[in-house]
Design a protein around this motif. Structure first.
Motif, PDB file in Angstrom:
ATOM      1  N   UNK A 153       0.852  -1.188   0.000  1.00 36.42           N
ATOM      2  CA  UNK A 153       0.000   0.000   0.000  1.00 36.42           C
ATOM      3  C   UNK A 153       0.889   1.239   0.000  1.00 36.42           C
ATOM      4  N   UNK A 154       0.732   2.057  -1.027  1.00 38.40           N
ATOM      5  CA  UNK A 154       1.563   3.251  -1.172  1.00 38.40           C
ATOM      6  C   UNK A 154       0.684   4.489  -1.366  1.00 38.40           C
ATOM      7  N   UNK A 155       1.138   5.636  -0.836  1.00 33.65           N
ATOM      8  CA  UNK A 155       2.325   5.807   0.009  1.00 33.65           C
ATOM      9  C   UNK A 155       2.063   5.339   1.424  1.00 33.65           C
ATOM     10  N   UNK A 156       3.120   4.967   2.122  1.00 34.79           N
ATOM     11  CA  UNK A 156       2.978   4.524   3.508  1.00 34.79           C
ATOM     12  C   UNK A 156       2.805   5.742   4.415  1.00 34.79           C
ATOM     13  N   UNK A 157       1.795   5.702   5.268  1.00 35.71           N
ATOM     14  CA  UNK A 157       1.555   6.793   6.212  1.00 35.71           C
ATOM     15  C   UNK A 157       2.658   6.816   7.268  1.00 35.71           C
ATOM     16  N   UNK A 158       2.898   7.978   7.892  1.00 33.83           N
ATOM     17  CA  UNK A 158       3.964   8.061   8.908  1.00 33.83           C
ATOM     18  C   UNK A 158       3.828   7.044  10.033  1.00 33.83           C
ATOM     19  N   UNK A 159       2.596   6.663  10.370  1.00 33.19           N
ATOM     20  CA  UNK A 159       2.401   5.707  11.452  1.00 33.19           C
ATOM     21  C   UNK A 159       2.376   4.259  11.016  1.00 33.19           C
ATOM     22  N   UNK A 160       2.608   3.986   9.735  1.00 33.58           N
ATOM     23  CA  UNK A 160       2.542   2.619   9.227  1.00 33.58           C
ATOM     24  C   UNK A 160       3.621   1.753   9.880  1.00 33.58           C
ATOM     25  N   UNK A 161       3.274   0.505  10.134  1.00 36.51           N
ATOM     26  CA  UNK A 161       4.206  -0.415  10.796  1.00 36.51           C
ATOM     27  C   UNK A 161       5.454  -0.686   9.968  1.00 36.51           C
ATOM     28  N   UNK A 162       5.380  -0.460   8.656  1.00 34.24           N
ATOM     29  CA  UNK A 162       6.546  -0.753   7.808  1.00 34.24           C
ATOM     30  C   UNK A 162       7.768   0.075   8.211  1.00 34.24           C
ATOM     31  N   UNK A 163       7.532   1.285   8.735  1.00 31.86           N
ATOM     32  CA  UNK A 163       8.654   2.144   9.126  1.00 31.86           C
ATOM     33  C   UNK A 163       9.389   1.610  10.345  1.00 31.86           C
ATOM     34  N   UNK A 164       8.799   0.666  11.037  1.00 30.08           N
ATOM     35  CA  UNK A 164       9.419   0.118  12.245  1.00 30.08           C
ATOM     36  C   UNK A 164      10.059  -1.246  12.003  1.00 30.08           C
ATOM     37  N   UNK A 165      10.128  -1.696  10.758  1.00 30.23           N
ATOM     38  CA  UNK A 165      10.805  -2.957  10.465  1.00 30.23           C
ATOM     39  C   UNK A 165      12.290  -2.829  10.810  1.00 30.23           C
ATOM     40  N   UNK A 166      12.852  -3.798  11.515  1.00 36.33           N
ATOM     41  CA  UNK A 166      14.272  -3.685  11.878  1.00 36.33           C
ATOM     42  C   UNK A 166      15.184  -3.842  10.659  1.00 36.33           C
ATOM     43  N   UNK A 167      16.306  -3.133  10.699  1.00 34.61           N
ATOM     44  CA  UNK A 167      17.352  -3.243   9.663  1.00 34.61           C
ATOM     45  C   UNK A 167      16.763  -3.117   8.256  1.00 34.61           C
TER      46      UNK A 167
END
Length: 308
Positions: free
Chosen positions: A251-265
């Motif tokens: 899903x694009x664009x990813x919102x600032x709170x999307x969990x994808x931004x917290x994926x490690x490394x």
């Protein structure tokens, strides 16, 4: 695959969507000797359309040929039944080169510990980190079409062994050193996803494939929905995926709170690895037009039943 009748194609109106900029429209006019019309098919067909999306008003019998300004056509074909008899072609241009440079850039950045040095700089920390040689290592590329082959070719020029994943046995495609059939295990330092999105590739990278990567870095330059992000997160935590670089998301664009931004490394880029240029659109449209005029199926034609 049905080709537009030459007589109809020769007198077809040329329409362009809002995604086609003025400079590209002017170049299309010079290439075809026809005026580019905006705003839809008022006045009747036959017509040729250049754009990213197929307006509802174009889904009638008057549409001969739709040339997509994008390489991927999954969103276009997923928007509704494709008009019977209408040819679909796509734009690739120099996208393979751009995406190949993107992949190579991240591969070399990792070998030179660029992320680690950037983090050290932010902490004002001085610590030597040995570099890693790319040559002699292996990259597995899922997707052996134009873009996958371009990626493999550039990596191979740096001494990286390239293995293309294919569904059934076949000759080794350009740019590759070898092929692996299906889920045949291959020990790799990097795994590159360059797949189109079809019914067969949706969720293709799931728990089983990530578990088999053995700590490799995963780079997705294909389609976001080919990846199960929940499975990727689990694999990153487990270490079966060492790092991830994602240029595309489901899903694009990813919102600032999307969990994808917290994926490690993980680094996420904004679907920017292979942005289409005006020259790409015009060059590929002109090539398709030449092939059609000669009565040949264009190399960039899309099989609408297969999705690529």
């Amino acid at each position: 695959m049905t080709l537009p009748p030459p007589g109809l194609l020769a007198r077809a109106r040329l329409l362009a969507g809002p995604e086609v900029g003025d400079a590209a429209a002017e170049a299309l006019e010079r290439t075809t000797g026809r005026t580019v019309e905006r705003g839809g098919p008022a006045g009747g067909g036959p017509y040729v359309y250049v754009g990213a999306a197929l307006p509802d008003a174009l889904r009638g019998d008057g549409l001969l040929w739709f040339h997509s300004v994008n390489a991927g056509t999954d969103a276009l074909l997923g928007a509704g039944p494709w008009p019977g008899g209408a040819l679909l072609t796509r734009t690739v241009g120099r996208m393979g080169e751009r995406i190949a440079q993107y992949v190579l850039g991240w591969v070399l950045a990792e070998c030179q510990s660029v992320p680690e040095f950037a983090a050290q700089h932010a902490r004002a920390e001085w610590r030597r980190i040995p570099s890693e040689l790319a040559a002699g290592q292996t990259a597995v590329v899922h997707g052996t079409g134009r873009i996958g082959s371009a990626v493999a070719g550039l990596l191979r020029s740096c001494g990286i062994r390239t293995v293309g994943v294919v569904r059934t046995p076949r000759p080794v495609p350009p740019g590759f050193d070898a092929v692996a059939v299906g889920d045949e295990p291959v020990a790799a330092r990097w795994v590159v996803a360059a797949l189109p999105l079809t019914d067969a590739t949706a969720g293709y990278f799931g728990a089983a494939r990530f578990a088999a990567m053995g700590g490799a870095t995963f780079l997705n330059v294909g389609r976001g929905a080919t990846v199960d992000l929940v499975a990727l997160e689990a694999a990153l935590h487990a270490g079966s995926v060492g790092r991830a670089v994602l240029d595309v998301l489901p899903d694009e664009p990813a919102a600032p709170g999307d969990a994808c931004w917290r994926l490690p490394r993980t680094v996420i880029t904004s679907h920017s690895a292979g942005i289409t240029a005006d020259d790409d659109i015009v060059t590929d449209f002109a090539a398709c037009l030449r092939e059609l005029t000669a009565g040949r199926v264009p190399a960039l034609a899309v099989d609408t039943t297969r999705g690529y």
